[in-house]
Design a protein around this motif. Structure first.
Motif: not given
Length: 431
Positions: A407-415, A359-362
């Motif tokens: 943002l890149n940290r959030l993307r890494a956290d998503r994966v 939800r955060r990433v989207q």
């Protein structure tokens, strides 16, 4: 003068961005001159299975446990006893074992009762199965670390590329401001503010480099390589990671069926039951059967006899071992129940984490990045037109850099959240 300074700023920014590494290069030369190894995740997985020393060592342990099954199925060797006359005092002969002398030969074989041999084989087989589950659990944990580190390095390098771009631009700007300060065209306060921004950005970059070095060290150890790894990701959005369509109950059942640590707990319970059966069988005495030949010392010469012997279970009926084995069943059963509850709760929590991070990433990824990229480019033009003060410009640059990093940290956290769900399910749900 201000127009000239920010014209230089803009040109430097575009040149730094254009000089980013191309994704199709096979090798990338690092700062210390060492070439890095470019791998996709699939290639890294393959290299990991081939090279990881912990997995290779665990396979030897698996082979050893398989050998124990063979050993458990072997029969005891027969016992042979030979007795010869050492000295015949009447005939004064040494080793008088000829036709007129004396010799005694006996052979005895132990026969297991109550199915002890089969029970030992069953127990050894279950122990080997447990070793296999432990190997799968080790593989599961190492693969989770590999994939998490792989994408962590990838997104950190994206952040580092943006930081290098900003650092190059700011360094050029600071140099230009220093020249203008020497000509009394800008104030010392403005120059120091830009230098402080440059210093902070450099510190942030160093922090990223330290984390990147730790992740690289782990990846090199996992893959057993001596080169830095440069991840190749075809689509940064990583569309294969998406919220599962299965219900929470279905995913929990999937984990209960596939988790090797839970299967290992079940194997320990099974071993406790098999050991209990074995201990009960050990209470039944075994039988020793044999035959013997006595040349001259028995009631007749050339005596041939048959012997059968067994222990009388009067004092030791293996009571303590049986009681201990029964208690071990209860202990392992409770641990298995606890593990089942733990697995179900872990899966439920992981699903919540996946949903939240998705939800955060989207909500921020597309519009947020586009708006901030536009802002970063528009800052220069706005400042040139006098619509921004230096402090406003610095604040916007700081906000942009921090947002890129987060943002890149959030993307890494998503994966990592999706890979954690894979880890907790014990299967690769996202392919």
């Amino acid at each position: 003068m201000r127009l000239l300074v920010f014209f230089i700023f803009f040109i430097s920014s575009q040149l730094a961005w254009a000089q980013q590494p191309v994704a199709t290069d096979l090798l990338h030369s690092s700062a210390n001159g060492q070439d890095s190894l470019r791998l996709t995740l699939r290639q890294a997985d393959s290299l990991f299975l081939k090279n990881n020393l912990l997995l290779l060592a665990e396979r030897f342990r698996l082979d050893a446990s398989q050998a124990q099954i063979i050993q458990a199925g072997l029969y005891d060797n027969p016992t042979v006893t030979v007795e010869l006359s050492a000295y015949n005092a009447e005939k004064r002969r040494v080793l008088d074992a000829g036709r007129q002398g004396q010799k005694f030969v006996a052979i005895e074989q132990l026969l297991y009762t109550a199915g002890k041999r089969n029970k030992r084989v069953a127990l050894a087989s279950e122990a080997a199965r447990l070793t296999g589950y432990e190997l799968l659990d080790l593989l599961r944990g190492l693969r989770f670390e590999l994939r998490s580190r792989f994408y962590s390095v990838y997104f950190q390098e994206l952040t580092l590329a943006r930081f290098d771009q900003q650092l190059a631009t700011l360094q050029t700007t600071v140099t230009a401001y220093e020249r203008q300060y020497e000509r009394n065209n800008v104030s010392l306060r403005e120059l120091l503010r830009l230098k402080a921004l440059l210093f902070q950005l450099g510190n942030d970059r160093t922090e990223i480099l330290f984390q990147l070095a730790d992740d690289q060290r782990s990846l090199r150890t996992l893959l057993t390589i001596d080169q830095p790894l440069r991840p190749v990701v075809r689509n940064a959005a990583l569309p294969r990671y998406r919220i599962p369509t299965q219900s929470e109950d279905s995913l929990q059942q999937l984990a209960l069926q596939n988790r090797p640590d839970l299967l290992a707990a079940g194997s320990l319970t099974k071993q406790a039951e098999l050991n209990y059966n074995l201990q009960r069988a050990l209470a039944v005495p075994d039988v020793r059967v044999g035959g013997n030949y006595d040349q001259a010392s028995n009631y007749i010469n050339n005596y041939v006899g048959l012997s059968v012997s067994t222990d009388l279970p009067v004092f030791n009926r293996n009571q303590g071992a049986i009681k201990a084995a029964k208690s071990q069943i209860g202990y392992q059963t409770q641990l298995q129940r606890q593990k089942t509850i733990q697995v179900a709760n872990e899966v439920a929590t992981s699903i919540q984490k996946v949903q939240e991070v998705e939800r955060r990433v989207q909500s921020v990824e597309t519009r947020f990045t586009e708006q901030f990229d536009q802002l970063n480019q528009g800052v220069i033009i706005s400042f040139q037109k006098g619509n921004l003060t230096l402090l406003e410009f610095v604040d916007l640059i700081e906000a942009y850099n921090d947002s890129v990093r987060q943002l890149n940290r959030l993307r890494a956290d998503r994966v990592s959240a999706y890979e954690e769900l894979n880890y907790l399910l014990g299967t690769d749900l996202f392919q």
